[in-house]
Design a protein around this motif. Structure first.
Motif, mmCIF file in Angstrom:
data_model
loop_
_atom_site.group_PDB
_atom_site.id
_atom_site.type_symbol
_atom_site.label_atom_id
_atom_site.label_comp_id
_atom_site.label_asym_id
_atom_site.label_seq_id
_atom_site.Cartn_x
_atom_site.Cartn_y
_atom_site.Cartn_z
ATOM 1 N N SER A 18 -13.111 32.154 19.203
ATOM 2 C CA SER A 18 -11.809 32.517 18.569
ATOM 3 C C SER A 18 -11.639 31.596 17.502
ATOM 4 C CB SER A 18 -10.776 32.269 19.462
ATOM 5 O OG SER A 18 -9.516 32.438 19.016
ATOM 6 N N ALA A 19 -11.596 32.515 16.290
ATOM 7 C CA ALA A 19 -11.424 31.422 14.892
ATOM 8 C C ALA A 19 -9.989 30.901 14.753
ATOM 9 C CB ALA A 19 -11.670 32.545 13.669
ATOM 10 N N ASN A 78 -19.259 31.108 15.764
ATOM 11 C CA ASN A 78 -18.801 32.462 14.960
ATOM 12 C C ASN A 78 -19.059 32.260 13.571
ATOM 13 O OD1 ASN A 78 -17.432 34.644 14.489
ATOM 14 N ND2 ASN A 78 -15.460 34.189 15.110
ATOM 15 N N GLU A 103 -19.844 34.509 11.419
ATOM 16 C CA GLU A 103 -19.150 35.856 10.638
ATOM 17 C C GLU A 103 -17.829 35.667 10.355
ATOM 18 O OE1 GLU A 103 -20.414 39.174 12.922
ATOM 19 O OE2 GLU A 103 -22.607 38.952 12.590
ATOM 20 N N SER A 104 -16.976 34.721 10.848
ATOM 21 C CA SER A 104 -15.611 34.581 10.585
ATOM 22 C C SER A 104 -15.468 34.071 9.179
ATOM 23 C CB SER A 104 -14.826 33.717 11.888
ATOM 24 O OG SER A 104 -13.377 33.583 11.292
ATOM 25 N N SER A 120 -12.480 33.713 7.787
ATOM 26 C CA SER A 120 -11.299 32.427 7.986
ATOM 27 C C SER A 120 -11.685 31.324 8.300
ATOM 28 C CB SER A 120 -10.293 33.000 8.949
ATOM 29 O OG SER A 120 -10.549 33.180 10.223
ATOM 30 N N LEU A 121 -12.659 31.263 9.228
ATOM 31 C CA LEU A 121 -13.260 29.989 9.666
ATOM 32 C C LEU A 121 -14.049 29.232 8.448
ATOM 33 C CD1 LEU A 121 -14.735 29.992 13.437
ATOM 34 C CD2 LEU A 121 -13.151 28.197 12.317
ATOM 35 N N TRP A 122 -14.871 30.002 7.866
ATOM 36 C CA TRP A 122 -15.569 29.609 6.749
ATOM 37 C C TRP A 122 -14.624 29.144 5.736
ATOM 38 C CZ3 TRP A 122 -20.243 27.709 6.437
ATOM 39 C CH2 TRP A 122 -21.279 28.283 7.225
#
Length: 204
Positions: free
Chosen positions: A144-145, A176, A178-179, A181-183
């Protein structure tokens, strides 16, 4: 039986609210009626998420009203007459936490519910609780981001630990990748970390 137990738990709190002049006798009766309705909905065979959210919305509104009235009475009172903290000062917020606990236990897979629980605890300045909820939420939802971002923000803002925040975001992007927002959060964190190191080197 559960409803009766919850009613018993209210007694000291509601008496305190009345004795402080924050709610009238009639308002106390209405609070009991509304809470009983909410509790009855939660103990039925298939309680819905909406039942928990309605209960939470009511308790949050009740706490806002309590604070407004307490603030007004505090301004009218002599500073030396405010007295010590009593049970009703924090009981409504604690009830919110208890409702959230029941909700996330029933709807473990509902990430937005975990997020709202964390945000509620953050608003109230319950730093220790925020950390525990983040840890539990991430254990349940390691991809979960939003939970990684909230956990990292908690480490940075409340625990003043950029290293722990950075480690959380690194773990998040590994889990995750591919997120977006996380990157984004991770890149911001890295830039901030590099800047802090640069300043440290300048001092040295």
């Amino acid at each position: 039986e559960r409803v009766h137990f919850q009613q018993e738990q209210m007694v000291a709190e509601l008496k305190d609210l009345r004795d402080k002049g924050l709610f009238t006798e009639r308002e106390i009766k209405i609070i009991i009626e509304r809470r009983t309705q909410f509790e009855t909905a939660l103990v039925r065979r298939v309680a819905k998420k909406a039942d928990f959210l309605r209960y939470l919305q009511y308790e949050m509104g009740l706490e806002r009203l309590r604070r407004l009235r307490a603030d007004r009475l505090g301004r009218l009172a002599h500073p030396g007459l405010k007295g010590p903290h009593t049970v009703s000062d924090h009981s409504i917020v604690k009830r919110q936490y208890a409702i959230y606990e029941r909700a996330v236990k029933k709807f473990k897979d509902d990430v937005p519910l975990w997020v709202e629980y964390i945000k509620c605890a953050r608003r109230e300045g319950a730093s220790g609780l925020v950390g525990r909820i983040c840890a539990r939420g991430l254990a349940m939802h390691p991809l979960s981001a939003p939970l990684y971002i909230l956990a990292a923000a908690h480490e940075l803002e409340n625990n003043h630990s950029p290293e722990a925040a950075r480690a959380l975001l690194q773990r998040g992007v590994r889990m995750n990748g591919e997120s977006v927002s996380l990157w984004c959060e991770y890149v911001k964190m890295e830039l901030s970390y590099i800047e802090s190191m640069r300043r440290r080197w300048q001092v040295l």
